[in-house]
Design a protein around this motif. Structure first.
Motif, PDB file in Angstrom:
ATOM      1  N   THR A 193       0.823  -1.209   0.000  1.00 37.88           N
ATOM      2  CA  THR A 193       0.000   0.000   0.000  1.00 37.88           C
ATOM      3  C   THR A 193       0.857   1.260   0.000  1.00 37.88           C
ATOM      4  OG1 THR A 193      -1.718  -1.182   1.238  1.00 37.88           O
ATOM      5  CG2 THR A 193      -1.837   1.220   1.223  1.00 37.88           C
ATOM      6  N   ILE A 194       1.949   1.212   0.760  1.00 38.18           N
ATOM      7  CA  ILE A 194       2.773   2.415   0.938  1.00 38.18           C
ATOM      8  C   ILE A 194       3.641   2.700  -0.272  1.00 38.18           C
ATOM      9  CG2 ILE A 194       4.639   3.407   2.334  1.00 38.18           C
ATOM     10  CD1 ILE A 194       3.530   1.749   4.699  1.00 38.18           C
ATOM     11  N   SER A 196       3.370   2.646  -3.398  1.00 36.44           N
ATOM     12  CA  SER A 196       2.810   3.376  -4.544  1.00 36.44           C
ATOM     13  C   SER A 196       2.314   4.765  -4.156  1.00 36.44           C
ATOM     14  CB  SER A 196       1.667   2.572  -5.161  1.00 36.44           C
ATOM     15  OG  SER A 196       0.646   2.324  -4.204  1.00 36.44           O
ATOM     16  N   SER A 197       2.591   5.198  -2.938  1.00 38.73           N
ATOM     17  CA  SER A 197       2.115   6.509  -2.486  1.00 38.73           C
ATOM     18  C   SER A 197       2.993   7.625  -3.042  1.00 38.73           C
ATOM     19  CB  SER A 197       2.114   6.573  -0.957  1.00 38.73           C
ATOM     20  OG  SER A 197       3.426   6.440  -0.451  1.00 38.73           O
ATOM     21  N   GLU A 198       2.452   8.824  -3.062  1.00 38.71           N
ATOM     22  CA  GLU A 198       3.202   9.981  -3.547  1.00 38.71           C
ATOM     23  C   GLU A 198       4.400  10.286  -2.663  1.00 38.71           C
ATOM     24  OE1 GLU A 198       0.527  13.228  -3.870  1.00 38.71           O
ATOM     25  OE2 GLU A 198      -0.680  12.320  -5.478  1.00 38.71           O
ATOM     26  N   TYR A 199       4.272   9.968  -1.404  1.00 37.31           N
ATOM     27  CA  TYR A 199       5.372  10.204  -0.466  1.00 37.31           C
ATOM     28  C   TYR A 199       6.608   9.405  -0.871  1.00 37.31           C
ATOM     29  CZ  TYR A 199       7.971   9.369   3.885  1.00 37.31           C
ATOM     30  OH  TYR A 199       8.958   9.224   4.822  1.00 37.31           O
ATOM     31  N   SER A 201       7.209   8.162  -3.865  1.00 46.12           N
ATOM     32  CA  SER A 201       7.653   8.658  -5.178  1.00 46.12           C
ATOM     33  C   SER A 201       8.527   9.894  -5.015  1.00 46.12           C
ATOM     34  CB  SER A 201       6.437   8.986  -6.045  1.00 46.12           C
ATOM     35  OG  SER A 201       5.642   7.839  -6.261  1.00 46.12           O
TER      36      SER A 201
END
Length: 308
Positions: A193-194, A196-199, A201
């Motif tokens: 879940t984490i 693929s987060s914007e954070y 990236s």
């Protein structure tokens, strides 16, 4: 500022909507979590039981009136019922059962803490690495995890203890080896879940290496879920340790391990019931305490649960 106003000042500072620093934000989140936790009465009961276990283990030499391994006169003090002199009675070796239960809390706490220290980091590393790397590494690590999950925990622990030899240290190792797979599953699910987060990236664009991303940015976000699962698993760890002790593969005599005490008392369960009842009640109460504490931590630390 008056003494009455100072606590209100600190409370307002902790619960501020616009924290001035990271430290204030972290302390504010911790204080808000503690407030949510204290509203759960059963969780507070669980916390009290666990703190009681820690205190009893720390001050066992003060609380216990007798030696946990040396008995009295076998002719006059063997299998005595509960009384003012022996609160939980005596066993077949004329040893005070209350003292043995008190000292047994040290062994229980030793097993629980050591298994958590060993198993939780292993599961966290395996799960986060598998979830972030994906591909063949994910498939290999998860298939290894599935192999461990395919066997009942007690049966697998029995196999490892049989290979390593009986003893409390080998029992801890065996329980830890069988306890990490659920933690790896949870950490992997959180990582999927984490990652693929914007954070994450943004961290990649800053040039962070995969290992730095996993160690510094993903693992800390998985810790809260892992703490909840570890706390809920404490009861299972205690029961597994007691099961190994009951079968003679855990702590060896004359150590006052609760499972071994039940095993020695099962011969007298019909007439001298207190020999097995006291350590059995201790296992039940401590396991209940960890379960209640784990439920409270889940309600406090799980953002999904707190939003409902």
């Amino acid at each position: 500022m008056t003494d009455m106003a100072q606590p209100q000042h600190w409370r307002a500072w902790l619960l501020s909507d616009r924290p001035a620093s990271r430290r204030q934000a972290r302390l504010g989140r911790a204080y808000a979590g503690w407030q949510r936790f204290t509203t759960n009465k059963l969780a507070m009961v669980g916390l009290a039981i666990v703190l009681g276990l820690v205190l009893v283990a720390a001050f066992a030499n003060v609380i216990a009136p007798y030696s946990p391994v040396e008995g009295g006169d076998l002719r006059t003090e063997r299998l005595l019922p509960p009384s003012a002199a022996h609160l939980f009675g005596t066993d077949d070796q004329a040893r005070d059962i209350f003292s043995r239960v008190v000292y047994g809390s040290r062994i229980t706490l030793f097993v629980v803490v050591l298994v958590a220290i060993i198993a939780a980091p292993i599961g966290l590393v395996v799960g986060t690495v598998a979830g972030y790397a994906g591909g063949y590494l994910d498939a290999i690590l998860m298939r290894i995890t599935d192999i461990f999950l395919a066997f009942p925990k007690l049966i697998l622990a029995l196999a490892f203890v049989a290979a390593l030899g009986p003893g409390i240290e080998n029992a801890v190792i065996a329980i830890a080896i069988t306890s990490w797979p659920p933690y790896a599953r949870i950490a992997r699910a959180e990582t999927l879940t984490i990652r693929s987060s914007e954070y994450i990236s943004a961290v990649k664009l800053m040039g962070a290496s995969p290992w730095r991303i996993v160690l510094r940015h993903i693992m800390p976000l998985c810790v809260s879920s892992l703490i909840i699962r570890v706390t809920l698993d404490m009861a299972g760890i205690i029961l597994t340790a007691a099961g190994l002790g009951f079968l003679g593969l855990g702590a060896q005599p004359p150590l006052p391990e609760w499972g071994a005490m039940i095993a020695s008392g099962r011969r007298f369960v019909l007439d001298q019931w207190w020999v097995a009842a006291a350590p059995g009640a201790a296992i039940f109460i401590v396991s209940l305490g960890f379960n209640l504490l784990g439920d409270g931590l889940r309600d406090t630390l799980d953002p999904k649960a707190s939003d409902q």
